[in-house]
Design an enzyme around this catalytic site. Structure first.
Site, PDB file in Angstrom:
ATOM      1  CE  LYS A  13      29.328  36.661  40.074  1.00 33.35           C
ATOM      2  NZ  LYS A  13      28.038  37.379  39.948  1.00 33.35           N
ATOM      3  NE  ARG A  88      26.102  31.070  39.001  1.00 31.58           N
ATOM      4  CZ  ARG A  88      26.716  32.009  38.295  1.00 31.58           C
ATOM      5  NH1 ARG A  88      27.996  31.957  38.055  1.00 31.58           N
ATOM      6  NH2 ARG A  88      26.020  33.011  37.826  1.00 31.58           N
ATOM      7  NE  ARG A 127      25.935  42.071  32.033  1.00 29.22           N
ATOM      8  CZ  ARG A 127      26.147  41.049  32.860  1.00 29.22           C
ATOM      9  NH1 ARG A 127      27.264  40.983  33.537  1.00 29.22           N
ATOM     10  NH2 ARG A 127      25.227  40.134  33.013  1.00 29.22           N
ATOM     11  NE  ARG A 160      25.857  37.674  30.370  1.00 27.74           N
ATOM     12  CZ  ARG A 160      26.364  37.383  31.569  1.00 27.74           C
ATOM     13  NH1 ARG A 160      27.551  37.849  31.909  1.00 27.74           N
ATOM     14  NH2 ARG A 160      25.693  36.660  32.429  1.00 27.74           N
ATOM     15  NE  ARG A 171      21.844  36.029  34.757  1.00 25.58           N
ATOM     16  CZ  ARG A 171      22.365  37.166  34.319  1.00 25.58           C
ATOM     17  NH1 ARG A 171      21.695  37.934  33.474  1.00 25.58           N
ATOM     18  NH2 ARG A 171      23.551  37.546  34.726  1.00 25.58           N
TER      19      ARG A 171
HETATM   20  P1  AP5 Z   1      29.474  42.665  36.084  1.00 26.25           P
HETATM   21  O1  AP5 Z   1      30.837  42.954  36.618  1.00 26.25           O
HETATM   22  O2  AP5 Z   1      29.362  42.119  34.715  1.00 26.25           O
HETATM   23  O3  AP5 Z   1      28.666  41.760  37.149  1.00 26.25           O
HETATM   24  P2  AP5 Z   1      28.760  40.221  37.471  1.00 26.25           P
HETATM   25  O4  AP5 Z   1      28.589  40.059  38.937  1.00 26.25           O
HETATM   26  O5  AP5 Z   1      29.997  39.637  36.857  1.00 26.25           O
HETATM   27  O6  AP5 Z   1      27.446  39.744  36.753  1.00 26.25           O
HETATM   28  P3  AP5 Z   1      27.148  38.496  35.787  1.00 26.25           P
HETATM   29  O7  AP5 Z   1      25.783  38.769  35.227  1.00 26.25           O
HETATM   30  O8  AP5 Z   1      28.242  38.271  34.796  1.00 26.25           O
HETATM   31  O9  AP5 Z   1      27.107  37.338  36.817  1.00 26.25           O
HETATM   32  P4  AP5 Z   1      26.374  36.042  36.683  1.00 26.25           P
HETATM   33  O10 AP5 Z   1      26.937  35.369  37.867  1.00 26.25           O
HETATM   34  O11 AP5 Z   1      24.914  36.071  36.601  1.00 26.25           O
HETATM   35  O12 AP5 Z   1      26.771  35.509  35.215  1.00 26.25           O
HETATM   36  P5  AP5 Z   1      27.818  34.431  34.713  1.00 26.25           P
HETATM   37  O13 AP5 Z   1      28.354  34.923  33.450  1.00 26.25           O
HETATM   38  O14 AP5 Z   1      28.736  34.022  35.809  1.00 26.25           O
HETATM   39  O15 AP5 Z   1      28.629  44.015  36.192  1.00 26.25           O
HETATM   40  C1  AP5 Z   1      27.300  44.087  35.726  1.00 26.25           C
HETATM   41  C2  AP5 Z   1      26.994  45.512  35.209  1.00 26.25           C
HETATM   42  O16 AP5 Z   1      27.145  46.438  36.278  1.00 26.25           O
HETATM   43  C3  AP5 Z   1      27.952  46.004  34.100  1.00 26.25           C
HETATM   44  O17 AP5 Z   1      27.240  46.804  33.207  1.00 26.25           O
HETATM   45  C4  AP5 Z   1      28.996  46.840  34.857  1.00 26.25           C
HETATM   46  O18 AP5 Z   1      29.562  47.848  34.041  1.00 26.25           O
HETATM   47  C5  AP5 Z   1      28.128  47.423  35.969  1.00 26.25           C
HETATM   48  N1  AP5 Z   1      28.899  47.678  37.198  1.00 26.25           N
HETATM   49  C6  AP5 Z   1      29.878  46.897  37.744  1.00 26.25           C
HETATM   50  N2  AP5 Z   1      30.324  47.450  38.884  1.00 26.25           N
HETATM   51  C7  AP5 Z   1      29.610  48.589  39.063  1.00 26.25           C
HETATM   52  C8  AP5 Z   1      29.598  49.598  40.081  1.00 26.25           C
HETATM   53  N3  AP5 Z   1      30.427  49.560  41.136  1.00 26.25           N
HETATM   54  N4  AP5 Z   1      28.707  50.620  39.960  1.00 26.25           N
HETATM   55  C9  AP5 Z   1      27.853  50.687  38.883  1.00 26.25           C
HETATM   56  N5  AP5 Z   1      27.827  49.758  37.893  1.00 26.25           N
HETATM   57  C10 AP5 Z   1      28.695  48.731  38.001  1.00 26.25           C
HETATM   58  O19 AP5 Z   1      26.862  33.165  34.460  1.00 26.25           O
HETATM   59  C11 AP5 Z   1      25.949  33.133  33.390  1.00 26.25           C
HETATM   60  C12 AP5 Z   1      25.202  31.808  33.402  1.00 26.25           C
HETATM   61  O20 AP5 Z   1      26.138  30.710  33.249  1.00 26.25           O
HETATM   62  C13 AP5 Z   1      24.454  31.472  34.701  1.00 26.25           C
HETATM   63  O21 AP5 Z   1      23.163  32.050  34.716  1.00 26.25           O
HETATM   64  C14 AP5 Z   1      24.415  29.937  34.637  1.00 26.25           C
HETATM   65  O22 AP5 Z   1      23.413  29.498  33.746  1.00 26.25           O
HETATM   66  C15 AP5 Z   1      25.753  29.581  34.029  1.00 26.25           C
HETATM   67  N6  AP5 Z   1      26.810  29.348  35.039  1.00 26.25           N
HETATM   68  C16 AP5 Z   1      27.938  30.069  35.215  1.00 26.25           C
HETATM   69  N7  AP5 Z   1      28.653  29.564  36.224  1.00 26.25           N
HETATM   70  C17 AP5 Z   1      27.963  28.502  36.701  1.00 26.25           C
HETATM   71  C18 AP5 Z   1      28.198  27.578  37.757  1.00 26.25           C
HETATM   72  N8  AP5 Z   1      29.288  27.650  38.540  1.00 26.25           N
HETATM   73  N9  AP5 Z   1      27.268  26.601  37.973  1.00 26.25           N
HETATM   74  C19 AP5 Z   1      26.165  26.498  37.186  1.00 26.25           C
HETATM   75  N10 AP5 Z   1      25.886  27.361  36.175  1.00 26.25           N
HETATM   76  C20 AP5 Z   1      26.789  28.342  35.928  1.00 26.25           C
END
Ligand code: AP5
Length: 218
Positions: A13, A88, A127, A160, A171
């Site tokens: 994402k 979410r 990552r 991270r 997660r």
């Molecule tokens: P990346 O693009 O970083 O993936 P992502 O889907 O953004 O993953 P996140 O881990 O950031 O999502 P998340 O939803 O768990 O975390 P968030 O920060 O929102 O890609 C990942 C890896 O893959 C990278 O190394 C990249 O280079 C690689 N990659 C990408 N595309 C690729 C491809 N095509 N091929 C190969 N490799 C590829 O949330 C963190 C925490 O915050 C949550 O756990 C929760 O506690 C809290 N939180 C956030 N939002 C909310 C909410 N709305 N409600 C409640 N809690 C929340």
């Protein structure tokens, strides 16, 4: 244009959001990034969120809904915005609908990224993220040119804290139990666009563009 990127942790994402905001000229509203910033700056929101994030649990809905309500009212969101990591829970999705309706707006589409579990674990375990500009890398698939240094801004690059294997498990579990139902919620509204998010970043980028331009929601 109001878009949301939906998908499990590691589905790409954040990576695709960076391409989209450049091509669409709208801001990325990543709730994960906002929370990490709040933790770094010592803000109250960060203090309340930290323990949940460390455990791989969701931060309470009331806090997240208030955060998005405030952020979307800022002037740079007037032409639209790209939600990354929100909503979410079904409660968050309902609150978002109410918020948009109260402002005479509606969600354009929700892009749901599909990636199998083994690939998610492989992506998250390798990552690397820049602590200054947030650029994302991968130890094997997309290493930085100089180890530990961001190609884009020269900031330091590292893991991270919530990418530790035990937190990743939690997660992924949280996604299945609390977040997955959001997909059905938007499918019912006819706003869901599924995207095969396996393959190279470039391939996924092309599919995302085709989904938005084709706009055939189901
Ligand atoms: P990346 O693009 O970083 O993936 P992502 O889907 O953004 O993953 P996140 O881990 O950031 O999502 P998340 O939803 O768990 O975390 P968030 O920060 O929102 O890609 C990942 C890896 O893959 C990278 O190394 C990249 O280079 C690689 N990659 C990408 N595309 C690729 C491809 N095509 N091929 C190969 N490799 C590829 O949330 C963190 C925490 O915050 C949550 O756990 C929760 O506690 C809290 N939180 C956030 N939002 C909310 C909410 N709305 N409600 C409640 N809690 C929340």
């Amino acid at each position: 244009m109001i878009l949301a990127l939906f998908g499990p942790p590691g589905s790409g994402k954040g990576t695709q959001a960076k391409y989209l905001i450049r091509s669409l000229g709208i801001p990325q509203l990543s709730t994960g990034d906002m929370l990490r910033e709040a933790i770094k700056s010592g803000a109250d929101v960060g203090k309340r969120a930290k323990d949940f994030m460390d455990r791989g649990a969701l931060v309470p809905d009331d806090l997240m809904i208030a955060l998005i309500g405030e952020r979307t009212s800022q002037s740079d969101c007037q032409k639209g915005f790209l939600l990354d990591g929100f909503p979410r829970t079904v409660q968050q999705a309902e609150a978002l609908d109410r918020l948009l309706t109260s402002r005479g707006l509606a969600m354009t589409a929700v892009l749901s990224f599909k990636v199998d579990r083994a690939e998610l674990v492989a992506r998250l375990s390798g990552r690397l993220v820049c602590s200054r500009c947030g650029a994302s890398y991968h130890e094997r698939a997309k290493p930085t040119k100089v180890e530990g240094v961001c190609d884009l801004c020269g900031g330091s690059v590292g893991k991270r804290p919530d990418d530790r294997p035990e937190v990743v498990e939690s997660r992924l579990e949280t996604f299945m139990t609390s977040t997955q139902p959001v997909e059905a919620y938007f499918r019912q509204q006819g706003r869901l666009l599924e995207v095969d998010a396996l393959g190279s970043e470039e391939e996924v980028k092309q599919r995302v563009a085709a989904a938005i331009n084709g706009g055939r929601a189901g």
